[in-house]
Motif scaffolding. Structure first.
Motif, short mmCIF file in Angstrom:
data_model
loop_
_atom_site.label_atom_id
_atom_site.label_comp_id
_atom_site.label_asym_id
_atom_site.label_seq_id
_atom_site.Cartn_x
_atom_site.Cartn_y
_atom_site.Cartn_z
N PRO A 74 -6.13 2.34 -0.88
CA PRO A 74 -6.56 1.91 -2.21
C PRO A 74 -5.82 0.67 -2.64
O PRO A 74 -4.82 0.29 -2.06
N ALA A 114 -6.90 3.42 -10.40
CA ALA A 114 -8.21 3.73 -9.85
C ALA A 114 -8.83 2.47 -9.29
O ALA A 114 -9.53 1.75 -9.99
N ASP A 115 -8.59 2.24 -8.05
CA ASP A 115 -9.15 1.07 -7.40
C ASP A 115 -10.02 1.46 -6.23
O ASP A 115 -9.84 2.52 -5.63
N GLY A 116 -10.94 0.59 -5.92
CA GLY A 116 -11.80 0.82 -4.77
C GLY A 116 -11.00 0.84 -3.49
O GLY A 116 -9.92 0.26 -3.39
N LEU A 117 -11.53 1.53 -2.52
CA LEU A 117 -10.87 1.67 -1.24
C LEU A 117 -11.26 0.55 -0.29
O LEU A 117 -12.41 0.09 -0.28
N ASN A 158 -5.48 8.55 -6.11
CA ASN A 158 -6.75 7.82 -6.12
C ASN A 158 -7.85 8.49 -5.32
O ASN A 158 -8.65 7.81 -4.70
N GLU A 159 -7.86 9.81 -5.31
CA GLU A 159 -8.91 10.47 -4.56
C GLU A 159 -10.26 10.17 -5.18
O GLU A 159 -10.45 10.27 -6.39
N GLN A 160 -11.17 9.78 -4.37
CA GLN A 160 -12.52 9.47 -4.81
C GLN A 160 -13.47 10.50 -4.23
O GLN A 160 -13.34 10.91 -3.08
N THR A 215 -16.77 -2.25 -8.97
CA THR A 215 -16.12 -1.17 -9.71
C THR A 215 -16.80 -1.06 -11.06
O THR A 215 -16.94 -2.07 -11.77
N SER A 222 0.84 -1.20 0.00
CA SER A 222 0.00 0.00 0.00
C SER A 222 0.87 1.24 0.00
O SER A 222 1.81 1.35 0.79
#
Lengths: 112, 119
Positions: free
Chosen positions: A92, A97-100, B106-108, B49, A30
């Protein structure tokens, strides 16, 4: 299986004191970590992210990362009653772009 | 900027019916959207996703035939809970990652959530 661990609390802190929230993670790969604040019935809002070892400060908030110990913390200085909320630590996946993966969250109570 | 909306904010339905939840990025284009579920006093759990123009990727244990996800455009993803049952009652939250900008870490950006109650 990536895991993010937090003490669920509640953590009770007097107004004006420093609140210290802790988080450990299992995946050594991570690279970055997020702290979110969530009020009851609301969605999370980002407070800070950190990706380098050491401290990162933003106003009353300081995030600390120790990759060797796989440990992330959030300090809240001059705690206010409005800081009372659940604080979620998240990491993440790899890639762009991955889910947390969220910890269970620590319920913080600031006592006036 | 970076506002994500969800509709409806709250829905109550009878067992066996289907419910559609919309997630929209209002001021940016989202190549990827995520759907999370949060049960009372628990943390957010990633369900799937959603990538624009392709099939969604589901997390282990999430039934893809029950939770249908469609990401038809760069600003809209929908989650349909089919044949909902009381155990599906939860807080469903979407998030979106934009084409550029804050993606470095990776800010969401999270939507306000949808509270689903199945009777």
């Amino acid at each position: 299986q990536k895991e993010v661990e937090q003490n669920s609390g509640p953590l009770s802190v007097p107004e004006g004191a420093i609140a210290s929230l802790n988080c450990t993670y299992s995946d050594r790969g991570s690279q970055s970590f997020f702290w979110y604040r969530q009020y009851s019935g609301k969605s999370p809002e980002l407070i800070m992210f950190i990706y380098s070892n050491g401290d990162k400060e933003d106003g009353r908030f300081t995030a600390q990362l120790n990759k060797a110990s796989q440990y992330v913390s959030l300090l809240i200085r001059d705690s206010q009653p409005s800081d009372s909320a659940t604080y979620l630590c998240a990491a993440p996946g790899e890639g762009g772009a991955d889910g947390l993966t969220f910890g269970k969250g620590t319920h913080l109570i600031i006592q006036p | 900027g970076a506002v994500v909306s969800q509709h409806p904010s709250r829905v109550i339905c009878k067992s066996g019916t289907s419910v559609k939840i919309e997630c929209r990025s209002l001021d940016f284009q989202a190549t990827t959207m995520f759907w999370y579920r949060q049960f009372p006093k628990q943390s957010l759990m990633l369900m799937a996703t959603s990538n624009e123009g392709s099939k969604a990727t589901y997390e282990q244990g999430v039934e893809k035939d029950k939770f249908l996800i469609n990401h038809a455009s760069l600003t809209l993803s929908t989650l349909t809970v089919t044949s909902a049952h009381p155990e599906d009652s939860s807080f469903y939250i979407c998030s979106a990652v934009g084409l550029a900008g804050a993606l470095a870490y990776n800010e969401q950006f999270f939507g306000p959530g949808t509270r689903l109650t199945v009777l």
